[in-house]
Each structure stands twice: as structure tokens, then as C-alpha cells.
Design a protein around this motif. Structure first.
Motif, PDB file in Angstrom:
ATOM      1  N   ARG A 257      -3.164  11.788   2.100  1.00  0.00           N
ATOM      2  CA  ARG A 257      -4.172  12.093   2.931  1.00  0.00           C
ATOM      3  C   ARG A 257      -3.611  12.571   4.507  1.00  0.00           C
ATOM      4  NH1 ARG A 257      -5.829  13.100  -1.204  1.00  0.00           N
ATOM      5  NH2 ARG A 257      -7.586  12.293  -2.404  1.00  0.00           N
ATOM      6  N   ASP A 258      -4.340  13.355   5.194  1.00  0.00           N
ATOM      7  CA  ASP A 258      -3.971  13.513   6.435  1.00  0.00           C
ATOM      8  C   ASP A 258      -4.399  12.569   7.338  1.00  0.00           C
ATOM      9  OD1 ASP A 258      -2.745  16.216   5.715  1.00  0.00           O
ATOM     10  OD2 ASP A 258      -4.857  16.783   5.570  1.00  0.00           O
ATOM     11  N   VAL A 259      -5.465  12.151   7.226  1.00  0.00           N
ATOM     12  CA  VAL A 259      -6.331  11.021   8.136  1.00  0.00           C
ATOM     13  C   VAL A 259      -7.018   9.850   7.345  1.00  0.00           C
ATOM     14  CG1 VAL A 259      -8.028  10.800  10.112  1.00  0.00           C
ATOM     15  CG2 VAL A 259      -6.849  12.751   9.706  1.00  0.00           C
ATOM     16  N   VAL A 260      -6.917   8.622   7.664  1.00  0.00           N
ATOM     17  CA  VAL A 260      -7.649   7.634   7.508  1.00  0.00           C
ATOM     18  C   VAL A 260      -8.495   7.131   8.460  1.00  0.00           C
ATOM     19  CG1 VAL A 260      -7.458   5.266   6.579  1.00  0.00           C
ATOM     20  CG2 VAL A 260      -5.992   6.962   5.678  1.00  0.00           C
ATOM     21  N   LEU A 261      -9.566   6.939   8.449  1.00  0.00           N
ATOM     22  CA  LEU A 261     -10.736   6.841   9.657  1.00  0.00           C
ATOM     23  C   LEU A 261     -11.198   5.504   9.330  1.00  0.00           C
ATOM     24  CD1 LEU A 261     -12.716   9.787  10.364  1.00  0.00           C
ATOM     25  CD2 LEU A 261     -11.401   8.410  12.017  1.00  0.00           C
ATOM     26  N   VAL A 262     -10.936   4.301   9.946  1.00  0.00           N
ATOM     27  CA  VAL A 262     -11.305   2.983   9.658  1.00  0.00           C
ATOM     28  C   VAL A 262     -12.611   2.621  10.449  1.00  0.00           C
ATOM     29  CG1 VAL A 262     -10.562   0.583   9.460  1.00  0.00           C
ATOM     30  CG2 VAL A 262      -8.884   2.309   9.158  1.00  0.00           C
TER      31      VAL A 262
ATOM     32  N   SER B 238      -7.671  16.504   4.976  1.00  0.00           N
ATOM     33  CA  SER B 238      -8.216  15.590   4.008  1.00  0.00           C
ATOM     34  C   SER B 238      -8.116  14.373   4.619  1.00  0.00           C
ATOM     35  CB  SER B 238      -7.104  15.643   3.033  1.00  0.00           C
ATOM     36  OG  SER B 238      -5.807  15.351   3.285  1.00  0.00           O
ATOM     37  N   VAL B 239      -9.368  13.623   4.363  1.00  0.00           N
ATOM     38  CA  VAL B 239      -9.929  12.570   5.227  1.00  0.00           C
ATOM     39  C   VAL B 239     -10.087  11.479   4.219  1.00  0.00           C
ATOM     40  CG1 VAL B 239     -11.576  11.212   6.922  1.00  0.00           C
ATOM     41  CG2 VAL B 239     -10.535  13.777   7.221  1.00  0.00           C
ATOM     42  N   LEU B 240      -9.861  10.207   4.461  1.00  0.00           N
ATOM     43  CA  LEU B 240     -10.253   9.066   3.642  1.00  0.00           C
ATOM     44  C   LEU B 240     -10.980   8.040   4.657  1.00  0.00           C
ATOM     45  CD1 LEU B 240      -9.977   7.700   0.849  1.00  0.00           C
ATOM     46  CD2 LEU B 240      -7.858   6.484   1.867  1.00  0.00           C
ATOM     47  N   LEU B 241     -11.988   7.521   4.254  1.00  0.00           N
ATOM     48  CA  LEU B 241     -12.746   6.741   4.967  1.00  0.00           C
ATOM     49  C   LEU B 241     -12.505   5.222   4.632  1.00  0.00           C
ATOM     50  CD1 LEU B 241     -16.262   8.544   5.511  1.00  0.00           C
ATOM     51  CD2 LEU B 241     -14.323   8.267   7.200  1.00  0.00           C
ATOM     52  N   ALA B 242     -12.520   4.286   5.370  1.00  0.00           N
ATOM     53  CA  ALA B 242     -12.432   2.862   5.157  1.00  0.00           C
ATOM     54  C   ALA B 242     -13.697   2.039   5.732  1.00  0.00           C
ATOM     55  CB  ALA B 242     -11.038   2.079   5.762  1.00  0.00           C
ATOM     56  N   ALA B 243     -14.570   1.619   4.748  1.00  0.00           N
ATOM     57  CA  ALA B 243     -15.597   1.083   5.021  1.00  0.00           C
ATOM     58  C   ALA B 243     -15.404  -0.527   5.564  1.00  0.00           C
ATOM     59  CB  ALA B 243     -16.624   1.149   4.167  1.00  0.00           C
ATOM     60  N   ALA B 244     -14.835  -0.651   6.737  1.00  0.00           N
ATOM     61  CA  ALA B 244     -14.461  -1.977   6.920  1.00  0.00           C
ATOM     62  C   ALA B 244     -15.350  -2.964   7.570  1.00  0.00           C
ATOM     63  CB  ALA B 244     -13.188  -1.866   7.633  1.00  0.00           C
ATOM     64  N   ASP B 245     -16.423  -2.336   8.087  1.00  0.00           N
ATOM     65  CA  ASP B 245     -17.619  -3.099   8.558  1.00  0.00           C
ATOM     66  C   ASP B 245     -18.366  -3.507   7.494  1.00  0.00           C
ATOM     67  OD1 ASP B 245     -19.779  -3.805   9.943  1.00  0.00           O
ATOM     68  OD2 ASP B 245     -20.344  -1.976  10.794  1.00  0.00           O
ATOM     69  N   THR B 246     -17.878  -4.778   7.046  1.00  0.00           N
ATOM     70  CA  THR B 246     -18.382  -5.458   5.879  1.00  0.00           C
ATOM     71  C   THR B 246     -19.657  -6.497   6.322  1.00  0.00           C
ATOM     72  OG1 THR B 246     -16.842  -7.076   5.941  1.00  0.00           O
ATOM     73  CG2 THR B 246     -16.538  -5.183   4.843  1.00  0.00           C
ATOM     74  N   PHE B 247     -19.935  -6.591   7.530  1.00  0.00           N
ATOM     75  CA  PHE B 247     -20.696  -7.507   8.056  1.00  0.00           C
ATOM     76  C   PHE B 247     -22.312  -6.936   8.294  1.00  0.00           C
ATOM     77  CE2 PHE B 247     -16.793  -9.280   9.245  1.00  0.00           C
ATOM     78  CZ  PHE B 247     -16.815 -10.375   8.974  1.00  0.00           C
ATOM     79  N   ARG B 248     -22.382  -5.819   8.756  1.00  0.00           N
ATOM     80  CA  ARG B 248     -23.810  -5.491   8.900  1.00  0.00           C
ATOM     81  C   ARG B 248     -24.440  -4.736   7.604  1.00  0.00           C
ATOM     82  NH1 ARG B 248     -25.702  -0.076  10.624  1.00  0.00           N
ATOM     83  NH2 ARG B 248     -23.616   0.720  10.598  1.00  0.00           N
TER      84      ARG B 248
ATOM     85  N   THR C 140      -3.279   2.040   2.497  1.00  0.00           N
ATOM     86  CA  THR C 140      -2.217   2.316   1.377  1.00  0.00           C
ATOM     87  C   THR C 140      -2.717   3.360   0.476  1.00  0.00           C
ATOM     88  OG1 THR C 140      -1.782  -0.092   1.476  1.00  0.00           O
ATOM     89  CG2 THR C 140      -1.227   0.914  -0.598  1.00  0.00           C
ATOM     90  N   ALA C 141      -3.953   3.365   0.182  1.00  0.00           N
ATOM     91  CA  ALA C 141      -4.437   4.460  -0.706  1.00  0.00           C
ATOM     92  C   ALA C 141      -4.336   5.942  -0.133  1.00  0.00           C
ATOM     93  CB  ALA C 141      -5.804   4.522  -1.044  1.00  0.00           C
ATOM     94  N   GLY C 142      -4.187   6.002   1.422  1.00  0.00           N
ATOM     95  CA  GLY C 142      -4.275   7.381   2.037  1.00  0.00           C
ATOM     96  C   GLY C 142      -2.982   7.701   1.903  1.00  0.00           C
ATOM     97  N   ARG C 143      -1.968   6.907   1.965  1.00  0.00           N
ATOM     98  CA  ARG C 143      -0.427   7.142   1.803  1.00  0.00           C
ATOM     99  C   ARG C 143      -0.276   7.521   0.513  1.00  0.00           C
ATOM    100  NH1 ARG C 143       3.662   2.539   3.758  1.00  0.00           N
ATOM    101  NH2 ARG C 143       4.942   4.258   3.500  1.00  0.00           N
ATOM    102  N   ALA C 144      -0.696   6.998  -0.466  1.00  0.00           N
ATOM    103  CA  ALA C 144      -0.234   7.202  -1.914  1.00  0.00           C
ATOM    104  C   ALA C 144      -0.992   8.443  -2.204  1.00  0.00           C
ATOM    105  CB  ALA C 144      -0.985   6.055  -2.838  1.00  0.00           C
TER     106      ALA C 144
END
Length: 378
Positions: free
Chosen positions: A260-265, A208-218, A253-257
Motif C-alpha cells: 500500500r502507498d499510505v497507511v492512515l492510523v 492505495s490507502v489502508l486504514l487503521a482503526a486504532a481508536d478502540t475506546f470511543r 505490517t499489513a500495509g507493507r505486505a
């Protein structure tokens, strides 16, 4: 096919008795083990054992037998992996052709070694790695009393495989829940696409994967990652115009709560010369650690194989700033600069988890030193 990650089984998930069977690991050299098609097996309960059987076949999960001694001739690969190797050979053809022409002569002499030196340097192997390979090759030629130039190419493949072997390392998933993977890279290296491909592989193998869209500039980066999230049916944490560190914190934080198995940032593309932006990457790493002590557990750098020695400079800069744990090398298809992995192995041996030779999901695979060396010099 070799799986690119391992997930530890808890005692409660492991049956008391399991029949003995082969264990195929990502780091195992396929030249020293055959991948047999698994025989039909009864249904397994959900859990790590079922996942292991799905990935490796019947018998996976038991204690691994002692590693066999390398054989003189490589054993046949599984059909899927063999298909991948053929694509790799095609992708590296430009690099390999320029080197292979050196061995079309009739004599092993100084002229041959000088031509080989030029070819290796043109393939962006780098000065130090080129000298290492030449010295090692001359030693092997002397020890084996080789007299045919065509046979020298095989010895060069052995020398290159030995140089690249320290870069072999499997990406381990399951030691931490969630496993937090921070991904960096310069603009245009294929970072977000590689994250999408990796997400696909993880999801296909039951993670189970959770993505983090931390590329907020492009512009459109969040939308691009969102397309991958939709395609792979995984969740994504994003904020329009939000602070990258804050998005990363919320995702971990959401991934822990959510268990999820993986959080990809996904982080914004950075040039190593933009010091203030590199410092912001370091900030993201520190903030992730506040959300989960010990995280990020993996820090990956995506590099474009077409950039040659510039890729080595990127590895140095990002490693100094972030303490890299692994690399993803993309766009090796069609490049004449495939030798850059030798330069990385010689000067900054950060493990290469994946290499890519195309745009399709299946064109991203685990790195194997001998496969790469043989494909390069095919």
C-alpha cells in the motif's frame, strides 16, 4: 487545482524525453503563478508520470524552472481553487468583519492601532502575534507613507501572510512505501472525519490507502471509520476492543505486505491533561516504529478552529508528546477565532497541511498563507 502531495518518480517510470512545461507545486504561492488549463495530451503509461500528469497537467515531472519573482498583482487562480478561496472567505467572514471595521475611519492614529489590537486579540491571534503584527504594520505604513486607513488593511494582509508563510508545507507521499501517517486530536475536533476526507483525496489521486482503526475506546469510532473505508473503497484493519498499539502494528505490517502507498492510523481522542492517555499515544508511536523503522513518517494533529487559544495549547502538548509534523485545522467556517493560526505561527510553527471550512469532502484543502490572509481580511 493544487495537489496536496507529491510522489517521486523512479527512473524506470520516467520517459527519456518529455516536452518542457510548467510545474505547479503545493507550496507555490498562487499569487505568483497562474494555473493554466492543461491541453489534451496522449495517453500515458501507468506509473508516477501518469499520476503527475493527472494531478498537475501536461509537462509535470520535468525539472522545475526557476521560481518567478512575486508580482505586484496576483495572477488569476484556477477555477476550482478560486471556488475554494470564495468558500474560505465565507467561512472566515465573522473573524474578518470584526477586524475590517477598524479601517472604516478617516485617520491613521493611535486610536486605530488600539482598536486593531483589540480586534486581533478578540480573534484569538494571541498577545505575541498581535504585537508582532502591529509592529510590522506600523513599519510598513511608515515605509510606504500610507495615509488612507483602507490601504492599511492591505498592508495588514501582507504582514499576516508573511507571518503565516512558515506554516506552508506540502504533505509528501512516495518517499516511503508505505507512508505511515499517525493522526491524533481531542474528541470532537473532527479527527476521524478529516481522515475520511484525506482518504478520499488520496484515493482519487491513485494512492492505495489502508486504514487503521486504532481508536478502540470511543463507541462507534471503528464503525465510523469503516463507513469512510466503504465509501472510499479502501481496506481497514480493526479489532473490536483491541489494544490500539496492536492494531497500529498490524496495520503497518499489513500495509507493507500488501504494497500500500499510505497507511492512515486513527488514534483515540485525547485531552492533553490526561497524561496516562498521552503516554499511550507515545506508546503507539513507538510500536509503529517497531513495525517499520522510521515510521510514522507523518504525525498530524487535528484541531478545531473554534477553540481559539485552546488549540494553541493542544499543539504545544501534542507536539511535546509526539513531535508533530503537521496540522489539520477544521471548522473554520462560522468562527470568530480564525486568528489562532497567527498565534500558532508565532509560538509553535508546526506546518498546516490542510484547513477545513465545512463538512463536505471538498471543504478540506491545502493551506496557503496569502490566500488565508486575504480571505481573513476580505
Amino acid at each position: 487545482m493544487f495537489s496536496f502531495f507529491k510522489k517521486k518518480a523512479t527512473p524506470s517510470e520516467t520517459p527519456a524525453q518529455e516536452p518542457a512545461g510548467p510545474v505547479i507545486t503545493p507550496a507555490q504561492d498562487p499569487a505568483s503563478a497562474a494555473v493554466d488549463a492543461p491541453s489534451p495530451a496522449p495517453a500515458e503509461p501507468a506509473g508516477a508520470m501518469a499520476w503527475l500528469r493527472k494531478s498537475f497537467g501536461a509537462g509535470a515531472g520535468e525539472p522545475a524552472p526557476a521560481a518567478p519573482e512575486p508580482t505586484a498583482k496576483p495572477l488569476p487562480l484556477g477555477s476550482a481553487r478560486q471556488h475554494w478561496v470564495e468558500r474560505l472567505k465565507t467561512g472566515l467572514k465573522k473573524t474578518g468583519t470584526s477586524i475590517a471595521t477598524v479601517f472604516t475611519g478617516t485617520q491613521i492614529n493611535d486610536a486605530l492601532y488600539e482598536e486593531l489590537e483589540d480586534a486581533l486579540l478578540m480573534a484569538d491571534t494571541g498577545v505575541r502575534a498581535t504585537q508582532h503584527l502591529l509592529d510590522d504594520l506600523k513599519r510598513r505604513v511608515k515605509e510606504t507613507k500610507t495615509t488612507e486607513p483602507a490601504a492599511v488593511k492591505g498592508l495588514l494582509a501582507d504582514a499576516l501572510a508573511d507571518l503565516l508563510r512558515p506554516l506552508e508545507k506540502p504533505l509528501v507521499i512516495g518517499e516511503h512505501t508505505p507512508t505511515v501517517i499517525m493522526v491524533a486530536g481531542v474528541n470532537g475536533a473532527g479527527k476521524t472525519t478529516s481522515i475520511g476526507k484525506l482518504t478520499k483525496h488520496l484515493a482519487d489521486h491513485g494512492q492505495s490507502v489502508l486504514l487503521a482503526a486504532a481508536d478502540t475506546f470511543r463507541a462507534a469510532a471503528r464503525e465510523q471509520l469503516g463507513v469512510w473505508a466503504t465509501r472510499n473503497t479502501v481496506e481497514i484493519i480493526s479489532q473490536e476492543g483491541g489494544d490500539p498499539a496492536a492494531v497500529s502494528f498490524d496495520a503497518v505490517t499489513a500495509g507493507r505486505a500488501r504494497g500500500r502507498d499510505v497507511v492512515l492510523v486513527d488514534t483515540a481522542g485525547r485531552l492533553p491533561t490526561q497524561l496516562h492517555l498521552m503516554q499511550e499515544l507515545s506508546k503507539i508511536r513507538r510500536v509503529i516504529a517497531k513495525a517499520d523503522a522510521g515510521a510514522p513518517h507523518e504525525v498530524l494533529l487535528v484541531i478545531d478552529g473554534n477553540t481559539g487559544q485552546n488549540a494553541l495549547a493542544q499543539v504545544r502538548a501534542f507536539d511535546d508528546a509526539l513531535q508533530l509534523t503537521g496540522l489539520v485545522v477544521t471548522k473554520l467556517d462560522g468562527t470568530a477565532k480564525g486568528g489562532v493560526l497567527a498565534a500558532i505561527a508565532q509560538e509553535r510553527p508546526v506546518p498546516v497541511y490542510f484547513i477545513g471550512v465545512g463538512e463536505r469532502v471538498e471543504d478540506l484543502e491545502t493551506f496557503n498563507a496569502r490566500e488565508f490572509a486575504q480571505a481573513l481580511l476580505a
